[in-house]
Design a protein around this motif. Sequence first.
Motif, PDB file in Angstrom:
ATOM      1  N   LEU A   1       0.858  -1.187   0.000  1.00 31.16           N
ATOM      2  CA  LEU A   1       0.000   0.000   0.000  1.00 31.16           C
ATOM      3  C   LEU A   1       0.893   1.235   0.000  1.00 31.16           C
ATOM      4  CD1 LEU A   1      -2.790   1.372   0.255  1.00 31.16           C
ATOM      5  CD2 LEU A   1      -2.503   1.231   2.744  1.00 31.16           C
ATOM      6  N   LEU A   2       0.820   2.013  -1.056  1.00 32.83           N
ATOM      7  CA  LEU A   2       1.644   3.214  -1.170  1.00 32.83           C
ATOM      8  C   LEU A   2       0.969   4.419  -0.530  1.00 32.83           C
ATOM      9  CD1 LEU A   2       2.759   2.767  -4.870  1.00 32.83           C
ATOM     10  CD2 LEU A   2       4.054   2.180  -2.811  1.00 32.83           C
ATOM     11  N   ALA A   3      -0.331   4.572  -0.784  1.00 34.21           N
ATOM     12  CA  ALA A   3      -1.006   5.776  -0.305  1.00 34.21           C
ATOM     13  C   ALA A   3      -2.456   5.481   0.044  1.00 34.21           C
ATOM     14  CB  ALA A   3      -0.942   6.884  -1.350  1.00 34.21           C
ATOM     15  N   TYR A   4      -2.888   6.141   1.092  1.00 36.03           N
ATOM     16  CA  TYR A   4      -4.293   6.139   1.509  1.00 36.03           C
ATOM     17  C   TYR A   4      -4.780   7.576   1.391  1.00 36.03           C
ATOM     18  CZ  TYR A   4      -8.207   6.302   4.863  1.00 36.03           C
ATOM     19  OH  TYR A   4      -9.411   6.507   5.479  1.00 36.03           O
ATOM     20  N   HIS A   5      -5.895   7.782   0.706  1.00 36.43           N
ATOM     21  CA  HIS A   5      -6.488   9.117   0.581  1.00 36.43           C
ATOM     22  C   HIS A   5      -7.887   9.069   1.203  1.00 36.43           C
ATOM     23  CE1 HIS A   5      -3.355  10.082  -2.419  1.00 36.43           C
ATOM     24  NE2 HIS A   5      -3.595   8.863  -2.866  1.00 36.43           N
ATOM     25  N   GLY A   6      -8.149   9.931   2.163  1.00 33.78           N
ATOM     26  CA  GLY A   6      -9.455   9.965   2.800  1.00 33.78           C
ATOM     27  C   GLY A   6     -10.009  11.379   2.836  1.00 33.78           C
TER      28      GLY A   6
ATOM     29  N   ARG B   1      -5.475   4.140  10.140  1.00 31.26           N
ATOM     30  CA  ARG B   1      -4.790   3.286  11.117  1.00 31.26           C
ATOM     31  C   ARG B   1      -5.330   1.856  11.056  1.00 31.26           C
ATOM     32  NH1 ARG B   1      -6.442   4.634  16.061  1.00 31.26           N
ATOM     33  NH2 ARG B   1      -4.843   3.241  16.901  1.00 31.26           N
ATOM     34  N   PHE B   2      -6.637   1.721  10.887  1.00 32.10           N
ATOM     35  CA  PHE B   2      -7.276   0.413  10.856  1.00 32.10           C
ATOM     36  C   PHE B   2      -6.870  -0.384   9.621  1.00 32.10           C
ATOM     37  CE2 PHE B   2     -11.210  -1.568   8.984  1.00 32.10           C
ATOM     38  CZ  PHE B   2     -11.174  -2.749   9.724  1.00 32.10           C
ATOM     39  N   ILE B   3      -6.877   0.260   8.457  1.00 34.32           N
ATOM     40  CA  ILE B   3      -6.565  -0.459   7.224  1.00 34.32           C
ATOM     41  C   ILE B   3      -5.102  -0.881   7.184  1.00 34.32           C
ATOM     42  CG2 ILE B   3      -6.268  -0.089   4.731  1.00 34.32           C
ATOM     43  CD1 ILE B   3      -9.014   1.164   4.680  1.00 34.32           C
ATOM     44  N   THR B   4      -4.196   0.004   7.591  1.00 32.88           N
ATOM     45  CA  THR B   4      -2.778  -0.363   7.594  1.00 32.88           C
ATOM     46  C   THR B   4      -2.410  -1.224   8.785  1.00 32.88           C
ATOM     47  OG1 THR B   4      -2.113   1.599   8.857  1.00 32.88           O
ATOM     48  CG2 THR B   4      -2.193   1.815   6.448  1.00 32.88           C
TER      49      THR B   4
ATOM     50  N   LEU C   1      -0.174  11.615   7.258  1.00 29.14           N
ATOM     51  CA  LEU C   1       0.420  10.658   8.185  1.00 29.14           C
ATOM     52  C   LEU C   1       1.465   9.837   7.438  1.00 29.14           C
ATOM     53  CD1 LEU C   1      -2.949   9.196   9.591  1.00 29.14           C
ATOM     54  CD2 LEU C   1      -1.704  11.179  10.482  1.00 29.14           C
ATOM     55  N   ARG C   2       2.630   9.663   8.059  1.00 27.23           N
ATOM     56  CA  ARG C   2       3.642   8.756   7.494  1.00 27.23           C
ATOM     57  C   ARG C   2       3.791   7.568   8.421  1.00 27.23           C
ATOM     58  NH1 ARG C   2       9.357   8.232   7.375  1.00 27.23           N
ATOM     59  NH2 ARG C   2       9.658  10.071   8.694  1.00 27.23           N
ATOM     60  N   PHE C   3       3.654   6.366   7.848  1.00 23.58           N
ATOM     61  CA  PHE C   3       3.677   5.138   8.634  1.00 23.58           C
ATOM     62  C   PHE C   3       5.038   4.448   8.524  1.00 23.58           C
ATOM     63  CE2 PHE C   3      -0.854   5.810   7.909  1.00 23.58           C
ATOM     64  CZ  PHE C   3      -1.379   5.564   9.177  1.00 23.58           C
ATOM     65  N   PRO C   4       5.372   3.543   9.440  1.00 24.01           N
ATOM     66  CA  PRO C   4       6.674   2.866   9.410  1.00 24.01           C
ATOM     67  C   PRO C   4       6.955   2.137   8.090  1.00 24.01           C
ATOM     68  CG  PRO C   4       5.612   2.496  11.522  1.00 24.01           C
ATOM     69  CD  PRO C   4       4.606   3.193  10.655  1.00 24.01           C
ATOM     70  N   SER C   5       5.909   1.629   7.424  1.00 19.86           N
ATOM     71  CA  SER C   5       6.096   0.925   6.147  1.00 19.86           C
ATOM     72  C   SER C   5       6.281   1.902   4.996  1.00 19.86           C
ATOM     73  CB  SER C   5       4.885   0.039   5.860  1.00 19.86           C
ATOM     74  OG  SER C   5       3.718   0.849   5.705  1.00 19.86           O
ATOM     75  N   HIS C   6       6.259   3.214   5.308  1.00 19.02           N
ATOM     76  CA  HIS C   6       6.366   4.304   4.337  1.00 19.02           C
ATOM     77  C   HIS C   6       5.076   4.534   3.553  1.00 19.02           C
ATOM     78  CE1 HIS C   6      10.545   4.600   5.379  1.00 19.02           C
ATOM     79  NE2 HIS C   6      10.725   3.333   5.074  1.00 19.02           N
TER      80      HIS C   6
ATOM     81  N   ALA D   1       8.228   5.579  17.279  1.00 21.92           N
ATOM     82  CA  ALA D   1       7.975   4.429  16.407  1.00 21.92           C
ATOM     83  C   ALA D   1       7.441   3.270  17.236  1.00 21.92           C
ATOM     84  CB  ALA D   1       9.248   4.032  15.678  1.00 21.92           C
ATOM     85  N   ARG D   2       6.364   2.664  16.765  1.00 25.64           N
ATOM     86  CA  ARG D   2       5.760   1.526  17.455  1.00 25.64           C
ATOM     87  C   ARG D   2       5.751   0.345  16.492  1.00 25.64           C
ATOM     88  NH1 ARG D   2       2.943   3.306  22.062  1.00 25.64           N
ATOM     89  NH2 ARG D   2       2.540   5.571  22.135  1.00 25.64           N
TER      90      ARG D   2
END
Length: 430
Positions: free
Chosen positions: A223-228, A266-269, A300-305, A415-416
């Motif tokens: 998953l590269l990007a989430y747009h909401g 947060r839920f989807i990733t 938001l930037r997540f640990p998986s980028h 980081a978690r």
Amino acid sequence: MDPTDRPDRRQVFQAAGIGATALLLGSRATAQTFVPPSPVDVGRVENGKVTFPAWRNAADTPSPPPPTPLPPGERVGFAIVGLGRLALEEILPAFAMSLKAKPVALVSGSPDKLHAVARQYGIKPEACYSYADFDRIRDNPEVKVVYIVLPNAMHRLYCERAAKAGKHVLTEKPMSISSQDGQAMVDACSKAGVKLMVAYRIQYEPYNRRAMQLVRSGKYGKLLAYHGVNTQTVAQDGHEQWRHKKAMAGGGSLFDIGLYCLNTARFITGEEPIEIFATSYSPPGDPRFAEVEETVSFTLRFPSHTIANCFTSYGGRDDKYQRLNLETAAMDMANSYQYTGQRLVIIGREGDATSTDALTLSPKNQFAAEIDHMADCVLTGGTPHTPGEEGVQDHRLMEAIYESARTGRPVRLPARQGLDLFRHPALQEA
């Protein structure tokens, strides 16, 4: 033959091999014309549930199993605290589609409304409470869960009062107006030994759950990007709303509707963001936004980028959608945060062509789904999928969003490692 020994009409038909069903066909039915139903139509009972074997070929989508509601006397009793629009338009009607719960008490500060709604739903007069005498609810053994549907700032008080009365708590989102108050709610319920769940209905909605499953399966790669996007307007005619008061709401569009974008990302990733950047805007001179924001955009930037780009506003026409960009597909999700009308379209490749596949899932009432999940946790002793800790984490992240918007700088977060750190992952599909 003695007339008393003459067989009756039913005995004659049964002797001929014709059962009650043939009798229903009328006097012209005969043993030669009646074909008894086959096992595929009759089904069977297994562990108290009726099941049917497949009656369509594998090319067709199978029908879902029959619903298995609990008998009324075994359902978990809920007290609804607050009889505003959400309670009356969505939550109380949802109990008609619930399989495990029932409304047994109401709490309101409006006596006329309280007793009118009680009559509509068959609530006993003695199970109707004012806010002042709410604590009497401890003496009502029918009430197992208190569902708080009040302005945000009131959630903590009624959560603590419910916990003290020995009742489990389901609270609307956001769970309060700050992470500090949210943590106090978690602590109060823990101390009292009762369950606390936050009503994140999107996490119980079939299309969003399917998107989460597809993303986490890796079927379409990373998953590269989430747009909401979640926008809606608020009245301009001077009607005062508690949502415009910071002390009652905690925030503006972010707290009310932008939270859906934040929580669903947060839920989807399954991950927690490590960096947040945000900007906000309120039109000058508009009294509606003197205390709370109209518009917020945050990343938001997540640990998986994975990058989540989210936009929320009280200034734009109702629009609620998601788009997910993966390595080998894109997912368009119209009406993602609506109460009904969700759609999921997967755009990919089919040989030398572009494919557009729309998934059609069996609809479920989101409110009934989350109510039944809470009821199931009470019945089985399980942990809610969206416990209080999930709500506290969202408050921490919203505080970081406001901080970034205030300073104009990104906010780094610890980081978690791991997935679903603040929610219980074992949600059984109904």
